[in-house]
Design a protein around this motif. Structure first.
Motif, PDB file in Angstrom:
ATOM      1  N   THR A  94      54.332  13.990  18.208  1.00  9.74           N
ATOM      2  CA  THR A  94      55.011  14.847  17.247  1.00  9.74           C
ATOM      3  C   THR A  94      55.289  14.077  15.971  1.00  9.74           C
ATOM      4  OG1 THR A  94      57.156  14.273  18.223  1.00  9.74           O
ATOM      5  CG2 THR A  94      56.079  16.277  19.027  1.00  9.74           C
ATOM      6  N   GLY A  95      55.656  14.818  14.934  1.00 10.69           N
ATOM      7  CA  GLY A  95      55.932  14.202  13.656  1.00 10.69           C
ATOM      8  C   GLY A  95      57.339  13.624  13.579  1.00 10.69           C
ATOM      9  N   ALA A  96      57.495  12.645  12.701  1.00 18.11           N
ATOM     10  CA  ALA A  96      58.797  12.059  12.385  1.00 18.11           C
ATOM     11  C   ALA A  96      58.836  11.841  10.877  1.00 18.11           C
ATOM     12  CB  ALA A  96      59.010  10.752  13.142  1.00 18.11           C
ATOM     13  N   GLY A  97      59.996  11.492  10.359  1.00 20.33           N
ATOM     14  CA  GLY A  97      60.105  11.329   8.907  1.00 20.33           C
ATOM     15  C   GLY A  97      59.846  12.642   8.203  1.00 20.33           C
ATOM     16  N   GLU A 103      54.275  19.600  15.673  1.00 21.16           N
ATOM     17  CA  GLU A 103      53.473  19.414  16.888  1.00 21.16           C
ATOM     18  C   GLU A 103      52.058  19.033  16.470  1.00 21.16           C
ATOM     19  OE1 GLU A 103      53.705  22.829  19.405  1.00 21.16           O
ATOM     20  OE2 GLU A 103      55.878  22.958  19.256  1.00 21.16           O
ATOM     21  N   LEU A 104      51.684  17.770  16.733  1.00 22.64           N
ATOM     22  CA  LEU A 104      50.420  17.235  16.221  1.00 22.64           C
ATOM     23  C   LEU A 104      49.352  17.114  17.307  1.00 22.64           C
ATOM     24  CD1 LEU A 104      51.932  14.457  13.927  1.00 22.64           C
ATOM     25  CD2 LEU A 104      51.279  16.794  13.306  1.00 22.64           C
ATOM     26  N   ILE A 105      49.703  16.532  18.459  1.00 21.44           N
ATOM     27  CA  ILE A 105      48.746  16.338  19.554  1.00 21.44           C
ATOM     28  C   ILE A 105      49.429  16.727  20.861  1.00 21.44           C
ATOM     29  CG2 ILE A 105      47.294  14.698  20.805  1.00 21.44           C
ATOM     30  CD1 ILE A 105      47.188  13.012  18.270  1.00 21.44           C
ATOM     31  N   ASP A 106      48.751  17.541  21.664  1.00 24.06           N
ATOM     32  CA  ASP A 106      49.285  17.974  22.952  1.00 24.06           C
ATOM     33  C   ASP A 106      48.478  17.367  24.101  1.00 24.06           C
ATOM     34  OD1 ASP A 106      51.136  19.587  21.671  1.00 24.06           O
ATOM     35  OD2 ASP A 106      49.897  21.400  21.829  1.00 24.06           O
ATOM     36  N   GLY A 146      47.696  19.986  18.296  1.00 24.64           N
ATOM     37  CA  GLY A 146      48.987  20.647  18.374  1.00 24.64           C
ATOM     38  C   GLY A 146      49.060  21.845  17.443  1.00 24.64           C
ATOM     39  N   ALA A 147      50.056  22.692  17.671  1.00 20.09           N
ATOM     40  CA  ALA A 147      50.156  23.960  16.943  1.00 20.09           C
ATOM     41  C   ALA A 147      50.258  23.756  15.436  1.00 20.09           C
ATOM     42  CB  ALA A 147      51.360  24.753  17.462  1.00 20.09           C
TER      43      ALA A 147
END
Length: 224
Positions: A94-97, A103-106, A146-147
């Motif tokens: 998931t993303g931060a900052g 949601e980037l990679i599942d 991810g979505a």
């Protein structure tokens, strides 16, 4: 230090149950069944390609995972052994900052093919702490877009397989004189991966990531 605090706390609980153990011999095989927590990092260390215009201060993180694992250990001598583990661990990215919550990679699955060499210290009373080091090859598969990454046009994602190394520390504590014991183990892996997001046939984003997971395990051991 996280590894030191973990081992000391677990050993304090187990020590009242320790009993003298049969001596380990060259040729012994020890099998351990663990409950294991895998705590990866996942931070971006470099961006190689960026066609989507990442916001400043964009960052990522990988989810933790708790899984069953099995370790198989061969004693070359009473104090020196070789060990490999068997496990797969699922993770999301998931993303931060600036990407907080995205949601980037599942469902990325990591298979860490690893081999460590360990030296065991005999403290008496069935207590044998050990230190080890070794090599690993992270095989990563089954990852899905991810979505939120899909909403930006990503149609495929790939996390590269990579070599790395690891450090290990732990303790084996005999529970009876029939070769059954409690085992507490901590590993720190040093390995990264390259994440490649594609839109159709075009590489839209490629970035380097530290995985560097802590792997903390507790379970039972039996020697043959």
């Amino acid at each position: 230090m996280l590894m030191t605090r973990y081992l000391l706390a677990c050993a304090a609980v187990a020590l009242p149950f320790a009993t003298p153990a049969a001596a380990q011999e060259a040729g012994d095989i020890q099998i351990k069944g663990f409950v294991t927590g895998v705590l990866p990092d996942g931070a971006i260390t470099a961006v190689e390609t960026d066609l989507i215009g990442l916001p400043a201060d964009s960052q990522t993180e990988a989810s933790d995972s708790v899984v069953p694992t099995v370790a198989i250990e061969y004693f070359v001598s009473p104090n020196f052994s070789l060990e490999t583990i068997c496990c797969v661990t699922p993770h999301d990215v998931t993303g931060a900052g600036a990407l907080e919550g995205a949601e980037l990679i599942d469902d990325a699955i990591i298979l860490p093919a690893s081999l460590t060499a360990k030296y065991h210290f005999n403290l008496g009373g069935g207590i044998k702490p050990y230190l080890g080091a070794g090599a690993t090859y992270f095989m990563i598969f089954s990852e899905d877009v991810g979505a939120d990454a899909a909403a930006l046009g990503a149609t495929d994602v790939d996390l590269s397989d990579e070599f790395g190394f690891l450090l290990q520390g732990g303790v084996d504590i005999a529970l009876n004189d029939r070769r059954l014991g409690l085992s507490l183990d901590a590993k720190r892996y040093f390995v990264g991966t390259t994440a490649t997001f594609s839109a159709g046939q075009t590489v839209a984003l490629q970035s380097e990531h530290d995985l560097d997971p802590w792997v903390l395990s507790a379970g039972l051991a039996y020697r043959f």
